[in-house]
Enzyme design. Structure first.
Site, PDB file in Angstrom:
ATOM      1  N   ARG A   1      45.160  36.682  51.095  1.00  0.00           N
ATOM      2  CA  ARG A   1      44.937  38.166  50.382  1.00  0.00           C
ATOM      3  C   ARG A   1      44.759  39.260  51.444  1.00  0.00           C
ATOM      4  NH1 ARG A   1      46.807  34.908  48.013  1.00  0.00           N
ATOM      5  NH2 ARG A   1      46.254  33.892  46.400  1.00  0.00           N
TER       6      ARG A   1
ATOM      7  N   SER B   1      42.907  37.052  38.979  1.00  0.00           N
ATOM      8  CA  SER B   1      41.594  36.553  39.725  1.00  0.00           C
ATOM      9  C   SER B   1      40.730  37.585  40.184  1.00  0.00           C
ATOM     10  CB  SER B   1      41.880  35.702  40.752  1.00  0.00           C
ATOM     11  OG  SER B   1      43.049  34.633  40.485  1.00  0.00           O
TER      12      SER B   1
ATOM     13  N   GLU C   1      38.459  39.913  44.815  1.00  0.00           N
ATOM     14  CA  GLU C   1      39.941  40.059  45.275  1.00  0.00           C
ATOM     15  C   GLU C   1      40.495  41.587  44.668  1.00  0.00           C
ATOM     16  OE1 GLU C   1      43.982  38.033  43.861  1.00  0.00           O
ATOM     17  OE2 GLU C   1      42.370  36.710  44.784  1.00  0.00           O
TER      18      GLU C   1
END
EC number: 1.3.1.98
Length: 342
Positions: free
Chosen positions: A159, A229, A325
């Site tokens: 990420r 998420s 995230e």
């Protein structure tokens, strides 16, 4: 301050921006950026706003990147695609499958635009963008100079990429180059995909299974605003993982290259009995604990408070500290999400 950002973020948080501009080509994007910068305003470039949380009104110009177009080059070993940053990601996945060019099926239904995909190095069900990325085309905002970064130069991580660091504010992504090998190899390491037979499985079956898993587990942003998420899956040292697994033997864990271990944030949150937990208008999703949702006209403060609570509970129980995230946007730009919820 009267342009609502509500339609431009999938969380559906209602803050305003001074100006909102849609850019359909590189020149429009540059003009909007240079005009705002000349006025001394901060500038934020957004795709579909599917990975942001606006904390307050934005004191500047938000540019919506809508640069479209898909070009295909057919080479003996692979298909090469040159895709405009404003194209919708899932639509691209569907299009490549319809055209007989598999390779993106594990990444089906990830919300957002193609241009955002390298920033996060998007990933799901065992595949990350870096597996298929050939290059990323950017424009240097101050000069209009075009730059092409190879996948290696993008410095992809979990990420993470160069676009979250030194390329964050000075460059805008205008196109992404993808390489889809003609020798298709299914990736069947996660979830329901492990039940498929690698010798007979088709790309369409993988796509269908991924779509089924996502639609049954994840909330529809049109019904309950969310940014997918909310937390990253934590990556911990082998020692930390060993200690945790001694105490919680059923904890899902995925050994990484280099000896570290990735844990499942959703499982950690679920073990703290937090599914369905609500603060103000924000809630932990009942099916997938990793997702925080806008249950009922949530304010950004509700989401921050809930994220703080989740982080504390998981930290106290497992001594693992979750990091968002989702990217947090303050009045003049991105702020540290970890600091905001600590």
């Amino acid at each position: 301050m009267n342009h609502s950002l509500k339609p431009w973020n999938t969380f559906g948080i209602d803050h305003n921006a001074q100006h909102i501009v849609c850019a359909e080509d590189e020149q429009q994007l540059l003009n909007a950026w240079q005009h705002a910068t000349a006025e001394g305003q901060p500038v934020l470039i957004l795709g579909e706003g599917s990975n942001v949380l606006f904390l307050e009104d934005y004191r500047g110009t938000v540019i919506i990147n809508r640069i479209k177009g898909i070009e295909i080059h057919d080479e003996p070993d692979a298909w090469y695609l040159h895709v405009g940053a404003g194209e919708n990601w899932h639509r691209l996945v569907k299009y490549t499958l319809q055209e007989g060019m598999p390779g993106l099926e594990n990444l089906a239904l990830i919300p957002g635009c193609v241009g955002s995909s390298p920033i996060q190095n998007i990933g799901a069900y065992g595949v990350e963008l870096q597996r298929v990325c050939a290059y990323v085309d950017c424009v240097e905002l101050a000069t209009g100079k075009q730059v092409r970064l190879t996948a290696k130069e993008c410095r992809f991580g979990y990420r993470d990429s160069i676009f979250k660091h030194e390329y964050q504010d000075r460059f805008a992504i205008v196109a992404v180059g993808l390489r889809l090998p003609k020798e298709w190899q299914p990736v069947l390491t996660y979830g329901d995909l492990t039940r498929l037979d690698p010798t007979t499985v088709t790309p369409q079956q993988v796509f269908n299974a991924v779509c089924h898993m996502r639609t049954t587990k994840l909330p529809d942003p049109k019904v309950n605003g969310n940014a997918g998420s909310f937390f990253k899956n934590p990556v911990v040292s082998a020692e930390t993982a060993k200690a945790l697994l001694a105490q919680f033997p059923t904890a899902p864990n995925y050994p990484q290259a280099g000896g570290s271990v990735k844990l499942a944030a959703g499982w950690l949150i679920d073990q703290c009995q937090l599914k369905g937990m609500q603060m103000g208008g924000a809630a932990v999703h009942r099916q997938q604990a990793l997702v925080l949702i806008n249950e009922d006209n949530a304010k950004s403060e509700d989401v921050v408070q809930l994220a703080h609570h989740v982080r504390q509970k998981v930290g106290e129980k497992f001594n693992v500290w979750l990091e968002p995230e989702v990217r947090f946007i303050g009045a003049s730009g991105e702020v540290s999400a970890v600091e905001t919820i600590s």
